[in-house]
Design a protein around this motif. Sequence first.
Motif, PDB file in Angstrom:
ATOM      1  N   SER A   1       0.642  -1.322   0.040  1.00  0.00           N
ATOM      2  CA  SER A   1       0.024  -0.035  -0.201  1.00  0.00           C
ATOM      3  C   SER A   1       1.006   1.285   0.036  1.00  0.00           C
ATOM      4  O   SER A   1       0.432   2.248  -0.504  1.00  0.00           O
ATOM      5  CB  SER A   1      -1.011   0.107   1.224  1.00  0.00           C
ATOM      6  N   ILE A   2       1.887   1.258   0.622  1.00  0.00           N
ATOM      7  CA  ILE A   2       2.983   2.417   0.695  1.00  0.00           C
ATOM      8  C   ILE A   2       3.258   2.562  -0.760  1.00  0.00           C
ATOM      9  O   ILE A   2       3.394   3.610  -1.365  1.00  0.00           O
ATOM     10  CB  ILE A   2       3.831   2.088   1.561  1.00  0.00           C
ATOM     11  N   ASN A   3       3.681   1.581  -1.513  1.00  0.00           N
ATOM     12  CA  ASN A   3       4.140   1.570  -2.840  1.00  0.00           C
ATOM     13  C   ASN A   3       3.236   1.969  -3.600  1.00  0.00           C
ATOM     14  O   ASN A   3       3.262   3.027  -4.715  1.00  0.00           O
ATOM     15  CB  ASN A   3       4.615   0.116  -3.393  1.00  0.00           C
ATOM     16  N   LYS A   4       1.829   1.758  -3.536  1.00  0.00           N
ATOM     17  CA  LYS A   4       0.922   2.224  -4.675  1.00  0.00           C
ATOM     18  C   LYS A   4       0.501   3.586  -4.340  1.00  0.00           C
ATOM     19  O   LYS A   4       0.097   4.416  -5.277  1.00  0.00           O
ATOM     20  CB  LYS A   4      -0.353   1.394  -4.126  1.00  0.00           C
ATOM     21  N   GLN A   5       0.414   3.904  -2.876  1.00  0.00           N
ATOM     22  CA  GLN A   5      -0.366   5.549  -2.528  1.00  0.00           C
ATOM     23  C   GLN A   5       0.976   6.468  -2.674  1.00  0.00           C
ATOM     24  O   GLN A   5       0.602   7.558  -2.928  1.00  0.00           O
ATOM     25  CB  GLN A   5      -0.907   5.348  -1.303  1.00  0.00           C
ATOM     26  N   TYR A   6       2.089   5.836  -2.597  1.00  0.00           N
ATOM     27  CA  TYR A   6       3.173   6.990  -2.198  1.00  0.00           C
ATOM     28  C   TYR A   6       4.335   6.816  -3.187  1.00  0.00           C
ATOM     29  O   TYR A   6       5.238   7.657  -3.159  1.00  0.00           O
ATOM     30  CB  TYR A   6       3.450   7.022  -0.800  1.00  0.00           C
TER      31      TYR A   6
ATOM     32  N   ALA B   1       3.381   8.200   4.980  1.00  0.00           N
ATOM     33  CA  ALA B   1       2.513   7.081   4.536  1.00  0.00           C
ATOM     34  C   ALA B   1       2.084   6.277   5.658  1.00  0.00           C
ATOM     35  O   ALA B   1       0.899   5.772   5.722  1.00  0.00           O
ATOM     36  CB  ALA B   1       3.156   5.967   3.634  1.00  0.00           C
TER      37      ALA B   1
END
Length: 96
Positions: free
Chosen positions: A37-42, A70
């Motif tokens: 999720s950190i990769n996808k959002q940030y 994040a």
Amino acid sequence: MQNKNIDSIRIHINAKKAEIGAQLKAIRKSKGISMYSINKQYGLSRDRVIAIESGTSAYTIDSLILYSIAIGKEFVIDALITSLSINRCIDYRTID
């Protein structure tokens, strides 16, 4: 003498990076935030997240700021800035 001081500084920096990384990882996990999720959002790669959390490799201040945002802990950066502005920095020239 100079090399001994540089080695001491590096040891201190690596210990601090590992300590900070472990605390950030614990926060991320306690909030149920995945590396994905950190990769996808940030846009932080899994490798960059691992670098920050393990403290075993260098990363940019940009990555650290994105990571702290994040996980909802932007105050990590604010605390660092406050600490620097009130002269609570370690004088590395005195580390043995």
